[in-house]
Write a protein that holds these residues in place. Structure first.
Motif, PDB file in Angstrom:
ATOM      1  N   UNK A 154       0.854  -1.185   0.000  1.00  0.00           N
ATOM      2  CA  UNK A 154       0.000   0.000   0.000  1.00  0.00           C
ATOM      3  C   UNK A 154       0.889   1.234   0.000  1.00  0.00           C
ATOM      4  N   UNK A 155       0.729   2.064  -1.019  1.00  0.00           N
ATOM      5  CA  UNK A 155       1.426   3.348  -1.071  1.00  0.00           C
ATOM      6  C   UNK A 155       0.449   4.421  -0.598  1.00  0.00           C
ATOM      7  N   UNK A 156       0.680   4.920   0.597  1.00  0.00           N
ATOM      8  CA  UNK A 156      -0.241   5.872   1.219  1.00  0.00           C
ATOM      9  C   UNK A 156       0.343   7.276   1.116  1.00  0.00           C
ATOM     10  N   UNK A 157      -0.394   8.178   0.479  1.00  0.00           N
ATOM     11  CA  UNK A 157       0.026   9.574   0.349  1.00  0.00           C
ATOM     12  C   UNK A 157      -0.937  10.457   1.126  1.00  0.00           C
ATOM     13  N   UNK A 158      -0.378  11.211   2.070  1.00  0.00           N
ATOM     14  CA  UNK A 158      -1.197  12.073   2.917  1.00  0.00           C
ATOM     15  C   UNK A 158      -0.392  13.305   3.296  1.00  0.00           C
ATOM     16  N   UNK A 159      -0.990  14.478   3.138  1.00  0.00           N
ATOM     17  CA  UNK A 159      -0.328  15.755   3.461  1.00  0.00           C
ATOM     18  C   UNK A 159       1.008  15.894   2.742  1.00  0.00           C
ATOM     19  N   UNK A 160       1.052  15.443   1.491  1.00  0.00           N
ATOM     20  CA  UNK A 160       2.259  15.584   0.689  1.00  0.00           C
ATOM     21  C   UNK A 160       3.335  14.560   0.974  1.00  0.00           C
ATOM     22  N   UNK A 161       3.117  13.668   1.902  1.00  0.00           N
ATOM     23  CA  UNK A 161       4.100  12.640   2.233  1.00  0.00           C
ATOM     24  C   UNK A 161       3.585  11.265   1.817  1.00  0.00           C
ATOM     25  N   UNK A 162       4.506  10.418   1.378  1.00  0.00           N
ATOM     26  CA  UNK A 162       4.146   9.068   0.943  1.00  0.00           C
ATOM     27  C   UNK A 162       4.939   8.040   1.740  1.00  0.00           C
ATOM     28  N   UNK A 232      -2.674 -16.821  -7.988  1.00  0.00           N
ATOM     29  CA  UNK A 232      -2.697 -15.467  -7.434  1.00  0.00           C
ATOM     30  C   UNK A 232      -3.146 -14.455  -8.479  1.00  0.00           C
ATOM     31  N   UNK A 233      -3.666 -13.354  -7.978  1.00  0.00           N
ATOM     32  CA  UNK A 233      -3.949 -12.188  -8.799  1.00  0.00           C
ATOM     33  C   UNK A 233      -2.725 -11.276  -8.816  1.00  0.00           C
ATOM     34  N   UNK A 234      -2.636 -10.448  -9.846  1.00  0.00           N
ATOM     35  CA  UNK A 234      -1.709  -9.325  -9.891  1.00  0.00           C
ATOM     36  C   UNK A 234      -2.490  -8.122 -10.387  1.00  0.00           C
ATOM     37  N   UNK A 235      -2.205  -6.964  -9.821  1.00  0.00           N
ATOM     38  CA  UNK A 235      -2.943  -5.805 -10.290  1.00  0.00           C
ATOM     39  C   UNK A 235      -2.668  -4.547  -9.506  1.00  0.00           C
ATOM     40  N   UNK A 236      -3.432  -3.515  -9.849  1.00  0.00           N
ATOM     41  CA  UNK A 236      -3.283  -2.194  -9.250  1.00  0.00           C
ATOM     42  C   UNK A 236      -4.660  -1.643  -8.918  1.00  0.00           C
ATOM     43  N   UNK A 237      -4.785  -1.071  -7.728  1.00  0.00           N
ATOM     44  CA  UNK A 237      -6.010  -0.396  -7.333  1.00  0.00           C
ATOM     45  C   UNK A 237      -5.688   0.997  -6.828  1.00  0.00           C
ATOM     46  N   UNK A 238      -6.656   1.889  -6.889  1.00  0.00           N
ATOM     47  CA  UNK A 238      -6.438   3.267  -6.452  1.00  0.00           C
ATOM     48  C   UNK A 238      -7.671   3.771  -5.717  1.00  0.00           C
ATOM     49  N   UNK A 239      -7.435   4.280  -4.500  1.00  0.00           N
ATOM     50  CA  UNK A 239      -8.510   4.846  -3.685  1.00  0.00           C
ATOM     51  C   UNK A 239      -8.121   6.266  -3.301  1.00  0.00           C
ATOM     52  N   UNK A 240      -9.033   7.210  -3.527  1.00  0.00           N
ATOM     53  CA  UNK A 240      -8.772   8.611  -3.198  1.00  0.00           C
ATOM     54  C   UNK A 240      -9.877   9.157  -2.303  1.00  0.00           C
ATOM     55  N   UNK A 241      -9.450   9.924  -1.308  1.00  0.00           N
ATOM     56  CA  UNK A 241     -10.372  10.709  -0.494  1.00  0.00           C
ATOM     57  C   UNK A 241      -9.860  12.149  -0.532  1.00  0.00           C
ATOM     58  N   UNK A 242     -10.601  13.106   0.002  1.00  0.00           N
ATOM     59  CA  UNK A 242     -10.114  14.492  -0.021  1.00  0.00           C
ATOM     60  C   UNK A 242      -8.743  14.688   0.618  1.00  0.00           C
ATOM     61  N   UNK A 243      -8.366  13.828   1.559  1.00  0.00           N
ATOM     62  CA  UNK A 243      -7.101  14.038   2.274  1.00  0.00           C
ATOM     63  C   UNK A 243      -6.055  12.956   2.037  1.00  0.00           C
ATOM     64  N   UNK A 244      -6.462  11.812   1.508  1.00  0.00           N
ATOM     65  CA  UNK A 244      -5.547  10.672   1.417  1.00  0.00           C
ATOM     66  C   UNK A 244      -5.721   9.930   0.100  1.00  0.00           C
ATOM     67  N   UNK A 245      -4.607   9.396  -0.398  1.00  0.00           N
ATOM     68  CA  UNK A 245      -4.645   8.520  -1.566  1.00  0.00           C
ATOM     69  C   UNK A 245      -3.913   7.229  -1.221  1.00  0.00           C
TER      70      UNK A 245
END
Length: 258
Positions: A154-162, A232-245
């Motif tokens: 999980x690559x979590x980006x919040x407040x400009x930091x990842x 197994x599966x392989x893939x990419x998902x993306x979730x965005x909220x107003x403050x976090x990706x």
């Protein structure tokens, strides 16, 4: 007199446009997914026959939720009813549950009682289907993958930091719609999730609830593929909220996924 009764019975069983009452239960789909739905029997009379058109219309139109709810509302325990329940579960991606319903249909066909076998009195009552053959065919064609636990980052980006969080995805059964758990490298469950894939299982929607509810959101499965030899599966998902990706990278070689 017998002839008159027979004709009336045929009219009852052929369906006459009656609009059946839908079954309403907030836990019904969960029970269907887990293979827990049972049909109590005794409801295979006039109402069942009069629902012929609605049942077959939902089947041909692949309206799986409507079909499953309708079958449950009628509470007919015949082999044909469990077959339709199996078709609903299979269509929704609940393949392990579908397997149970098809097996119940096959077993009921062998009872030889009108409460369990639609052909026990007249084959006409089976609406053109053949049991147990049709249930046996669907069961034999039902491909159920055995999924292994697989790595995820999980690559979590919040407040400009990842920051990155690595771990393992567990509890996936290979359904088109399913839930899963994400466990970090220490074996602690940090996220629960749910996905809903398209028929080819290449794209869809995904939701996550992580860090004891501190992050919750819904997004897209941007790409997904299945490796049958590895399970197994392989893939990419993306979730965005107003403050976090959160970018989800999953598969046996997550470091190579772009």
């Amino acid at each position: 007199m017998k002839k008159i009764i027979f004709i009336i019975g045929i009219v009852f069983l052929s369906g006459c446009g009656m609009t059946p009452v839908k079954h309403i239960d907030p836990n019904f789909i969960d029970n269907l997914r887990e293979g827990r739905v049972t049909l109590s029997g005794g409801g295979c009379g006039f109402t069942w026959g009069a629902s012929n058109q609605a049942i077959l219309s939902n089947l041909s139109g692949e309206r799986w939720h409507d079909l499953a709810n309708l079958i449950k509302s009628l509470e007919c325990s015949q082999d044909s009813a469990y077959y339709f329940l199996g078709r609903s579960a299979e269509g929704l991606g609940f393949k392990n549950a579908a397997k149970k319903y098809y097996k119940t249909s096959i077993n009921n066909s062998k009872v030889g009682n009108h409460l369990y076998s639609c052909a026990s009195m007249l084959e006409y009552n089976c609406w053109g289907f053949k049991f147990p053959q049709d249930s046996e065919t669907r069961l034999s064609q039902l491909k159920i993958y055995q999924f292994k636990d697989m790595p995820m980052v999980l690559e979590v980006t919040e407040s400009g930091r990842t920051f990155k969080l690595s771990g393992i995805v567990k509890d996936i059964l290979g359904n088109q719609n399913d839930v899963f758990g994400f466990f970090n490298d220490s074996g602690i469950k940090v996220c629960s999730g749910e996905f809903n894939l398209n028929r080819s299982k290449s794209r869809g929607s995904v939701s996550l609830n992580c860090f004891n509810g501190k992050f919750s959101g819904t997004g897209e499965v941007l790409s997904s593929s299945y490796n049958e030899s590895q399970g197994t599966y392989s893939g990419v998902g993306l979730i965005k909220t107003p403050s976090t990706q959160i970018r989800m990278l999953y598969g046996p070689n997550v470091s190579s996924i772009e």
